[in-house]
Design a protein around this motif. Structure first.
Motif, mmCIF file in Angstrom:
data_model
loop_
_atom_site.group_PDB
_atom_site.id
_atom_site.type_symbol
_atom_site.label_atom_id
_atom_site.label_comp_id
_atom_site.label_asym_id
_atom_site.label_seq_id
_atom_site.Cartn_x
_atom_site.Cartn_y
_atom_site.Cartn_z
ATOM 1 N N TYR A 1 0.821 -1.211 0.000
ATOM 2 C CA TYR A 1 0.000 0.000 0.000
ATOM 3 C C TYR A 1 0.854 1.261 0.000
ATOM 4 C CZ TYR A 1 0.850 -0.874 5.015
ATOM 5 O OH TYR A 1 1.433 -1.148 6.234
ATOM 6 N N TRP A 2 0.188 2.349 -0.372
ATOM 7 C CA TRP A 2 0.782 3.691 -0.358
ATOM 8 C C TRP A 2 -0.131 4.549 0.509
ATOM 9 C CZ3 TRP A 2 -0.492 7.721 -4.576
ATOM 10 C CH2 TRP A 2 0.200 8.919 -4.330
ATOM 11 N N ILE A 3 0.414 5.210 1.520
ATOM 12 C CA ILE A 3 -0.408 6.047 2.397
ATOM 13 C C ILE A 3 0.145 7.472 2.443
ATOM 14 C CG2 ILE A 3 0.830 5.249 4.481
ATOM 15 C CD1 ILE A 3 -1.914 5.668 5.970
ATOM 16 N N LEU A 4 -0.772 8.427 2.253
ATOM 17 C CA LEU A 4 -0.453 9.855 2.363
ATOM 18 C C LEU A 4 -1.033 10.374 3.670
ATOM 19 C CD1 LEU A 4 -1.488 11.040 -1.212
ATOM 20 C CD2 LEU A 4 0.714 10.186 -0.468
ATOM 21 N N GLU A 5 -0.282 11.214 4.358
ATOM 22 C CA GLU A 5 -0.749 11.751 5.644
ATOM 23 C C GLU A 5 -0.471 13.249 5.719
ATOM 24 O OE1 GLU A 5 0.054 8.389 8.917
ATOM 25 O OE2 GLU A 5 1.830 8.857 7.724
ATOM 26 N N ASN A 6 -1.287 13.914 6.537
ATOM 27 C CA ASN A 6 -1.088 15.343 6.768
ATOM 28 C C ASN A 6 -1.431 15.658 8.212
ATOM 29 O OD1 ASN A 6 -1.451 18.349 6.681
ATOM 30 N ND2 ASN A 6 -1.086 18.001 4.505
ATOM 31 N N GLY A 7 -0.781 16.657 8.777
ATOM 32 C CA GLY A 7 -1.000 17.022 10.169
ATOM 33 C C GLY A 7 -2.197 17.926 10.387
ATOM 34 N N ILE A 8 -2.958 18.213 9.324
ATOM 35 C CA ILE A 8 -4.119 19.112 9.421
ATOM 36 C C ILE A 8 -5.402 18.311 9.194
ATOM 37 C CG2 ILE A 8 -5.248 21.133 8.410
ATOM 38 C CD1 ILE A 8 -2.456 22.020 7.441
#
Length: 364
Positions: free
Chosen positions: A158-165
């Motif tokens: 898998y590929w996971i994108l994350e953001n702190g907002i």
């Protein structure tokens, strides 16, 4: 008069509304064009990365770096199943979070996504909340998009994108991200052969040389630093005869003596591998044929002077005999970027079909 003013105002409002609509539409079009241009540029950089002289892992890391830079992504992680366990191939997340990130396939929230081969977007509404898969961490990621990766209908990671907002991906064009995901898969699929090749080389027992697969993986990176190189294949043409006349242990000793002598007398910049059976390959990186031929003539003379003593008991006497190798050389020019395996095949066919009594250095 008052009615005329109202009519004019209505017309102005209508015109302004239409103008605003056109402006917004043009902005959306420009954004779409910009995203497409960005995607094309990313794809081009992906292709450039595939062609670089680096390992598969380094290429995947480079691809992840490109994604982070071009799409202004806070965190991006690519996880691949290696046949035994899930392994983080690329990430810009601190290592203390890796155990969590490489076990997301076990999280309930992502199981449907994996089963249906569809992306999953999750987010929190408040800074005090955390995403379901986060165990001990607060503050790092508040929204994430999870993309399961499939090649030929087989789930590979898998590929996971994350953001702190919170809600950071609410307005992102997932169509573009799907294209990016497909490009990631294309790269992984393209470099999979290289990955296999890199894992194949092993060390031969008697010569202590790497096997021929090394030439097509890490070895080729060294060779392709130069525009041209000289490839030499040689065959111990009487090895089978030595095995039959003396013994296989004497034949193995001949191999050991011959390869040890060559290793002591060639530069570390040159590649020396056991190709197959009695055949070996030396690649003189960056050297023209004329420069290698003279060295090989001296090498051949010295090799054929190697003697291995054999003691044979005949009734009550011990008879001492001497085994000596006989070598046939063939050389050719390798040009950077061409098929090294095809050149080696041509050299091999020459050695296998030439007269068994021939023992010269031939150039083809």
């Amino acid at each position: 008069m008052e009615g005329l003013v109202i009519a004019i105002l209505l017309i102005v409002i209508i015109l302004l509304t239409y103008y605003n609509y056109r402006i917004n539409k043009n902005i959306k079009n420009l954004r779409g064009i910009k995203q497409r241009v960005t995607s094309l540029n990313v794809l081009q950089e992906f292709m450039n990365t595939i062609g670089e002289e680096s390992s598969v892992d380094e290429k995947i890391k480079k691809i992840n770096d490109i994604l982070i830079e071009k799409y202004d992504i806070k965190y991006s992680t690519i996880v691949i199943f290696n046949g035994a366990e899930y392994e983080i191939k690329a990430t810009n997340v601190n290592e203390k979070h890796w155990d969590t990130l490489k076990n997301l396939q076990n999280e309930e929230i992502f199981k449907d996504s994996i089963a249906m081969a569809k992306p999953k977007y999750i987010t929190v509404n408040k800074d005090s909340e955390r995403l379901p898969y986060q165990k001990l961490e607060f503050g790092r990621a508040k929204s994430a998009i999870f993309f399961p990766l499939y090649i030929d209908n087989i789930y590979i990671g898998y590929w996971i994108l994350e953001n702190g907002i919170p809600h950071a991906f609410d307005n992102i064009d997932t169509t573009i991200l799907e294209v990016v995901k497909d490009n990631i898969l294309s790269v992984i699929k393209t470099v999979s052969y290289q990955s296999v090749v890199e894992s194949l080389p092993r060390q031969d027992l008697y010569s202590e040389l790497t096997t021929s697969e090394y030439l097509y993986g890490n070895g080729k990176k060294i060779i392709d630093k130069y525009a041209t190189s000289t490839v030499c294949m040689f065959k111990i043409i009487n090895l089978e005869e030595i095995n039959e006349q003396f013994s296989r242990s004497i034949g193995n000793k001949i191999i050991t003596e011959v390869t040890s002598f060559i290793k002591e007398n060639i530069s570390d910049e040159y590649l020396f591998v056991r190709y197959m059976g009695p055949k070996f390959v030396i690649v003189f990186s960056g050297i023209e044929i004329d420069g290698a031929a003279g060295f090989l003539e001296d090498l051949k003379k010295n090799i054929e002077n190697i003697e291995v003593e054999y003691e044979k008991k005949d009734k009550k006497k011990v008879i001492k005999e001497i085994a000596k190798p006989k070598i046939n050389f063939v050389i050719s020019t390798y040009y950077k970027g061409t098929a090294l395996e095809s050149l080696n095949k041509k050299l091999e066919e020459y050695l296998d079909n030439v007269d068994k009594q021939e023992s010269e250095i031939n150039s083809i």
